[in-house]
Scaffold this motif. Structure first.
Motif, PDB file in Angstrom:
ATOM      1  N   SER A 120     -27.780 -24.665  23.278  1.00 26.45           N
ATOM      2  CA  SER A 120     -27.037 -23.412  23.175  1.00 26.45           C
ATOM      3  C   SER A 120     -27.393 -22.679  21.884  1.00 26.45           C
ATOM      4  O   SER A 120     -27.647 -23.302  20.853  1.00 26.45           O
ATOM      5  CB  SER A 120     -25.533 -23.686  23.193  1.00 26.45           C
ATOM      6  N   GLY A 121     -27.398 -21.344  21.955  1.00 26.94           N
ATOM      7  CA  GLY A 121     -27.591 -20.533  20.762  1.00 26.94           C
ATOM      8  C   GLY A 121     -28.963 -20.646  20.133  1.00 26.94           C
ATOM      9  O   GLY A 121     -29.128 -20.359  18.950  1.00 26.94           O
ATOM     10  N   VAL A 122     -29.964 -21.044  20.910  1.00 25.56           N
ATOM     11  CA  VAL A 122     -31.337 -21.169  20.397  1.00 25.56           C
ATOM     12  C   VAL A 122     -32.038 -19.817  20.502  1.00 25.56           C
ATOM     13  O   VAL A 122     -31.868 -19.088  21.486  1.00 25.56           O
ATOM     14  CB  VAL A 122     -32.109 -22.244  21.184  1.00 25.56           C
ATOM     15  N   LYS A 123     -32.866 -19.475  19.508  1.00 26.02           N
ATOM     16  CA  LYS A 123     -33.652 -18.245  19.536  1.00 26.02           C
ATOM     17  C   LYS A 123     -35.134 -18.596  19.459  1.00 26.02           C
ATOM     18  O   LYS A 123     -35.550 -19.348  18.560  1.00 26.02           O
ATOM     19  CB  LYS A 123     -33.260 -17.322  18.389  1.00 26.02           C
ATOM     20  N   ILE A 124     -35.903 -18.072  20.400  1.00 25.05           N
ATOM     21  CA  ILE A 124     -37.345 -18.313  20.446  1.00 25.05           C
ATOM     22  C   ILE A 124     -38.044 -16.958  20.457  1.00 25.05           C
ATOM     23  O   ILE A 124     -37.835 -16.141  21.357  1.00 25.05           O
ATOM     24  CB  ILE A 124     -37.731 -19.149  21.676  1.00 25.05           C
ATOM     25  N   GLY A 125     -38.865 -16.697  19.435  1.00 30.28           N
ATOM     26  CA  GLY A 125     -39.447 -15.382  19.220  1.00 30.28           C
ATOM     27  C   GLY A 125     -40.599 -15.041  20.154  1.00 30.28           C
ATOM     28  O   GLY A 125     -41.135 -15.886  20.885  1.00 30.28           O
ATOM     29  N   LYS A 126     -41.014 -13.787  20.099  1.00 24.13           N
ATOM     30  CA  LYS A 126     -42.110 -13.279  20.933  1.00 24.13           C
ATOM     31  C   LYS A 126     -43.403 -14.024  20.643  1.00 24.13           C
ATOM     32  O   LYS A 126     -43.722 -14.320  19.492  1.00 24.13           O
ATOM     33  CB  LYS A 126     -42.319 -11.787  20.666  1.00 24.13           C
ATOM     34  N   GLY A 127     -44.146 -14.303  21.713  1.00 24.25           N
ATOM     35  CA  GLY A 127     -45.438 -14.946  21.564  1.00 24.25           C
ATOM     36  C   GLY A 127     -45.385 -16.431  21.308  1.00 24.25           C
ATOM     37  O   GLY A 127     -46.418 -17.108  21.276  1.00 24.25           O
ATOM     38  N   THR A 128     -44.195 -16.989  21.135  1.00 30.17           N
ATOM     39  CA  THR A 128     -44.054 -18.435  20.896  1.00 30.17           C
ATOM     40  C   THR A 128     -44.058 -19.188  22.220  1.00 30.17           C
ATOM     41  O   THR A 128     -43.445 -18.755  23.195  1.00 30.17           O
ATOM     42  CB  THR A 128     -42.755 -18.733  20.121  1.00 30.17           C
ATOM     43  N   VAL A 129     -44.756 -20.321  22.248  1.00 30.35           N
ATOM     44  CA  VAL A 129     -44.834 -21.165  23.440  1.00 30.35           C
ATOM     45  C   VAL A 129     -44.213 -22.523  23.104  1.00 30.35           C
ATOM     46  O   VAL A 129     -44.638 -23.198  22.158  1.00 30.35           O
ATOM     47  CB  VAL A 129     -46.290 -21.352  23.906  1.00 30.35           C
ATOM     48  N   VAL A 130     -43.206 -22.912  23.879  1.00 32.98           N
ATOM     49  CA  VAL A 130     -42.543 -24.210  23.723  1.00 32.98           C
ATOM     50  C   VAL A 130     -42.792 -25.018  24.985  1.00 32.98           C
ATOM     51  O   VAL A 130     -42.511 -24.536  26.095  1.00 32.98           O
ATOM     52  CB  VAL A 130     -41.023 -24.039  23.501  1.00 32.98           C
ATOM     53  N   SER A 131     -43.315 -26.227  24.855  1.00 38.71           N
ATOM     54  CA  SER A 131     -43.566 -27.047  26.046  1.00 38.71           C
ATOM     55  C   SER A 131     -43.228 -28.509  25.776  1.00 38.71           C
ATOM     56  O   SER A 131     -43.408 -29.000  24.660  1.00 38.71           O
ATOM     57  CB  SER A 131     -45.027 -26.923  26.507  1.00 38.71           C
ATOM     58  N   HIS A 132     -42.695 -29.180  26.803  1.00 35.52           N
ATOM     59  CA  HIS A 132     -42.366 -30.608  26.767  1.00 35.52           C
ATOM     60  C   HIS A 132     -41.549 -30.970  25.521  1.00 35.52           C
ATOM     61  O   HIS A 132     -41.808 -31.976  24.853  1.00 35.52           O
ATOM     62  CB  HIS A 132     -43.640 -31.452  26.825  1.00 35.52           C
ATOM     63  N   SER A 133     -40.550 -30.144  25.223  1.00 39.42           N
ATOM     64  CA  SER A 133     -39.805 -30.313  23.982  1.00 39.42           C
ATOM     65  C   SER A 133     -38.303 -30.262  24.215  1.00 39.42           C
ATOM     66  O   SER A 133     -37.832 -29.771  25.238  1.00 39.42           O
ATOM     67  CB  SER A 133     -40.197 -29.216  22.978  1.00 39.42           C
ATOM     68  N   ILE A 134     -37.573 -30.774  23.235  1.00 34.68           N
ATOM     69  CA  ILE A 134     -36.112 -30.694  23.203  1.00 34.68           C
ATOM     70  C   ILE A 134     -35.739 -29.885  21.963  1.00 34.68           C
ATOM     71  O   ILE A 134     -36.055 -30.286  20.840  1.00 34.68           O
ATOM     72  CB  ILE A 134     -35.484 -32.095  23.122  1.00 34.68           C
ATOM     73  N   ILE A 135     -35.106 -28.740  22.168  1.00 27.63           N
ATOM     74  CA  ILE A 135     -34.690 -27.877  21.064  1.00 27.63           C
ATOM     75  C   ILE A 135     -33.169 -27.824  21.095  1.00 27.63           C
ATOM     76  O   ILE A 135     -32.565 -27.334  22.040  1.00 27.63           O
ATOM     77  CB  ILE A 135     -35.261 -26.444  21.189  1.00 27.63           C
ATOM     78  N   MET A 136     -32.524 -28.333  20.055  1.00 21.86           N
ATOM     79  CA  MET A 136     -31.064 -28.486  20.072  1.00 21.86           C
ATOM     80  C   MET A 136     -30.358 -27.233  19.561  1.00 21.86           C
ATOM     81  O   MET A 136     -30.972 -26.305  19.043  1.00 21.86           O
ATOM     82  CB  MET A 136     -30.662 -29.711  19.258  1.00 21.86           C
ATOM     83  N   ASN A 137     -29.041 -27.257  19.687  1.00 15.76           N
ATOM     84  CA  ASN A 137     -28.182 -26.090  19.473  1.00 15.76           C
ATOM     85  C   ASN A 137     -28.447 -25.383  18.143  1.00 15.76           C
ATOM     86  O   ASN A 137     -28.581 -26.026  17.101  1.00 15.76           O
ATOM     87  CB  ASN A 137     -26.715 -26.499  19.514  1.00 15.76           C
ATOM     88  N   GLU A 184     -41.968 -16.067  15.670  1.00 15.42           N
ATOM     89  CA  GLU A 184     -42.922 -15.500  16.620  1.00 15.42           C
ATOM     90  C   GLU A 184     -44.280 -16.193  16.540  1.00 15.42           C
ATOM     91  O   GLU A 184     -44.662 -16.731  15.490  1.00 15.42           O
ATOM     92  CB  GLU A 184     -43.088 -13.999  16.357  1.00 15.42           C
ATOM     93  N   ASN A 185     -44.989 -16.182  17.699  1.00 11.73           N
ATOM     94  CA  ASN A 185     -46.379 -16.652  17.776  1.00 11.73           C
ATOM     95  C   ASN A 185     -46.562 -18.088  17.273  1.00 11.73           C
ATOM     96  O   ASN A 185     -47.579 -18.421  16.657  1.00 11.73           O
ATOM     97  CB  ASN A 185     -47.298 -15.711  16.993  1.00 11.73           C
ATOM     98  N   SER A 186     -45.567 -18.925  17.530  1.00  9.45           N
ATOM     99  CA  SER A 186     -45.674 -20.351  17.203  1.00  9.45           C
ATOM    100  C   SER A 186     -45.966 -21.149  18.463  1.00  9.45           C
ATOM    101  O   SER A 186     -45.772 -20.670  19.586  1.00  9.45           O
ATOM    102  CB  SER A 186     -44.379 -20.843  16.540  1.00  9.45           C
ATOM    103  N   ASN A 187     -46.421 -22.378  18.274  1.00  7.33           N
ATOM    104  CA  ASN A 187     -46.733 -23.256  19.396  1.00  7.33           C
ATOM    105  C   ASN A 187     -46.055 -24.605  19.156  1.00  7.33           C
ATOM    106  O   ASN A 187     -46.392 -25.303  18.197  1.00  7.33           O
ATOM    107  CB  ASN A 187     -48.246 -23.431  19.536  1.00  7.33           C
ATOM    108  N   ILE A 188     -45.092 -24.922  20.014  1.00  6.93           N
ATOM    109  CA  ILE A 188     -44.295 -26.149  19.872  1.00  6.93           C
ATOM    110  C   ILE A 188     -44.616 -27.052  21.052  1.00  6.93           C
ATOM    111  O   ILE A 188     -44.283 -26.754  22.193  1.00  6.93           O
ATOM    112  CB  ILE A 188     -42.783 -25.829  19.854  1.00  6.93           C
ATOM    113  N   GLU A 189     -45.269 -28.174  20.787  1.00  7.89           N
ATOM    114  CA  GLU A 189     -45.708 -29.086  21.848  1.00  7.89           C
ATOM    115  C   GLU A 189     -45.130 -30.474  21.607  1.00  7.89           C
ATOM    116  O   GLU A 189     -45.356 -31.088  20.557  1.00  7.89           O
ATOM    117  CB  GLU A 189     -47.243 -29.163  21.874  1.00  7.89           C
ATOM    118  N   LYS A 190     -44.342 -30.952  22.561  1.00  8.66           N
ATOM    119  CA  LYS A 190     -43.789 -32.310  22.546  1.00  8.66           C
ATOM    120  C   LYS A 190     -43.049 -32.595  21.232  1.00  8.66           C
ATOM    121  O   LYS A 190     -43.407 -33.488  20.467  1.00  8.66           O
ATOM    122  CB  LYS A 190     -44.889 -33.348  22.779  1.00  8.66           C
ATOM    123  N   ALA A 191     -42.009 -31.792  21.018  1.00  7.16           N
ATOM    124  CA  ALA A 191     -41.211 -31.930  19.793  1.00  7.16           C
ATOM    125  C   ALA A 191     -39.750 -32.195  20.140  1.00  7.16           C
ATOM    126  O   ALA A 191     -39.261 -31.796  21.196  1.00  7.16           O
ATOM    127  CB  ALA A 191     -41.319 -30.657  18.948  1.00  7.16           C
TER     128      ALA A 191
END
Length: 424
Positions: free
Chosen positions: A313-330, A336-343
């Motif tokens: 809940s309440g997560v913000k992910i900016g433009k151009g950012t790619v999140v995959s196979h990850s858990i992003i908590m509250n 922007e323009n970040s790459n989050i892989e298996k985090a």
């Protein structure tokens, strides 16, 4: 006189050290799970769905977030005048003060609480497993066998049986022997750490063994009951159950929620999982956002792309950012323009723009290769990653970092960066 047929005692005081930095500031049962829940929501929901309205929650390690989450039990319909949910921390007694030193010691120290309800049966639960179980069906099995102790078990692969307490049973499911983490197991029926005791049997076993150091159910109480000739039965459970005690199993359990046909279904109408719900606005998906096979929590704002991930809940992910196979908590924010892989990114973190997590080859973690493994990048609660940083695999970061903490803007695979101590 208050009288309850069965009460539950929920052990929720564990540190959960195998979850690494995720439990630096909270007990394992308070860790977020599935985008909107906490781990303790599952046994609490099982209790109320099973008709158990009296639950003692035994806390010890860093209980603040857990206590705040439970409150007076409104979210689980456990705010009762008689019974309901009661948080039971260790307390000072006349003549001595003692922490809970083992699972059974924690229950013994709350004998007065249990006696107040004059129960016929006591259900002992762990607060750190993900599953759905009707405890009333298990109680019916206990009664039908006139058992003194019933232990929930489930079959595990034979090659993994040495990691568990193993039950050996006869044709009637009566336990004839048991082995605690045997080197050469004779059975694959593993204890789930869920017990129903007839009250008199539990009271006697705890009282007789009360001076045992680190009084434990598997090491002391169950062997005592078996040695005394009491009737012990194994209740076989054949549905989903997951011990999320390691980072790898925790990540896997979250990823299983987003399978096309999930093995563990959070959306069943007849067996709801309840949780404390904060008032949140609806999710916002930007015009250029993409979401595939993911869970997105309330109040999240997604401008980028999310694939195969669980977003709180309440997560913000900016433009151009790619999140995959990850858990992003509250409450976490990613630029922007970040790459989050298996985090695994804990609550209230800040990840800058043009950041890469999970880059490069796998290298064993330099401090805890047994915890930070399988290519995961793990960020502790409240951590900050500045802009234009590249981070490898099997990395742990904890605390507020800045550009000076990263040589040439990089942190290689297998490294640990712990600055949480610098914040106080």
């Amino acid at each position: 006189m208050i009288k309850k047929e069965m009460i539950a005692m929920l052990l929720a005081g564990g540190q959960g050290s195998r979850l690494g930095v995720l439990t630096d500031r909270m007990a394992k049962p308070a860790v977020s799970f599935g985008g909107k829940y906490r781990i303790i929501d599952f046994p609490l929901s099982n209790c109320i769905n099973s008709g158990i309205d009296t639950v003692g929650v035994l806390t010890q390690y860093r209980p603040l977030k857990l206590n705040s989450h439970i409150g007076i039990g409104i979210s689980w319909d456990l705010d009762r005048n008689i019974g309901g949910v009661t948080v039971l921390p260790p307390y000072e007694k006349v003549g001595n003060s003692e922490w809970y030193t083992g699972t059974a010691n924690a229950i013994y120290q709350n004998m007065e609480y249990m006696e107040a309800y004059h129960p016929d049966y006591v259900l002992i639960l762990s607060g750190d497993h993900i599953y759905k179980m009707d405890y009333e069906t298990m109680l019916d099995f206990h009664k039908a066998n006139n058992a003194d102790v019933t232990i929930a078990v489930m079959p595990v692969p034979m090659e993994e049986a040495s990691r568990f307490g193993i039950m050996i049973t006869d044709e009637q499911n009566q336990i004839v022997d048991f082995e605690e983490k045997p080197e050469h197991p004779r059975s694959n029926l593993a204890s789930m750490g869920i017990y129903i005791f007839s009250w008199e049997a539990l009271k006697e076993a705890l009282t007789v063994n009360r001076d045992q150091p680190g009084l434990d159910f598997g090491k002391h109480v169950i062997p005592y009951c078996h040695g005394k000739g009491e009737k012990l039965f194994a209740y076989e459970f054949d549905s989903y159950w997951k011990d999320v005690g390691t980072l790898t199993s925790y990540w896997e359990a979250n990823m299983e929620l987003i399978d096309i046909v999930p093995e563990f279904n959070l959306y069943e109408e007849y067996w709801k999982i309840y949780t404390k719900n904060d008032v949140q606005p609806p999710q916002y998906l930007g015009p250029d956002s993409t979401i595939e096979r993911s869970i997105i929590g309330e109040g999240s704002e997604i401008e980028g792309e999310v694939y195969n991930s669980v977003i709180g809940s309440g997560v913000k992910i900016g433009k151009g950012t790619v999140v995959s196979h990850s858990i992003i908590m509250n409450g976490t924010q990613i630029g922007e323009n970040s790459n989050i892989e298996k985090a695994i990114i804990a609550e209230q973190c800040r990840v800058g723009s043009n950041v890469k997590l999970g880059d490069g080859e796998e290298v064993p973690n330099e401090t805890r290769p047994d915890i930070y493994r399988e290519g995961l990048v793990t960020l502790g609660e409240g951590s900050v990653i500045p802009d234009k940083i590249t981070i490898g695999k099997n990395v742990m970061i904890n605390g507020v970092t800045d550009a000076h903490d990263y040589k040439n803007g990089k942190l290689a695979s297998g490294k640990t960066l712990d600055k949480a101590g610098d914040e106080t």
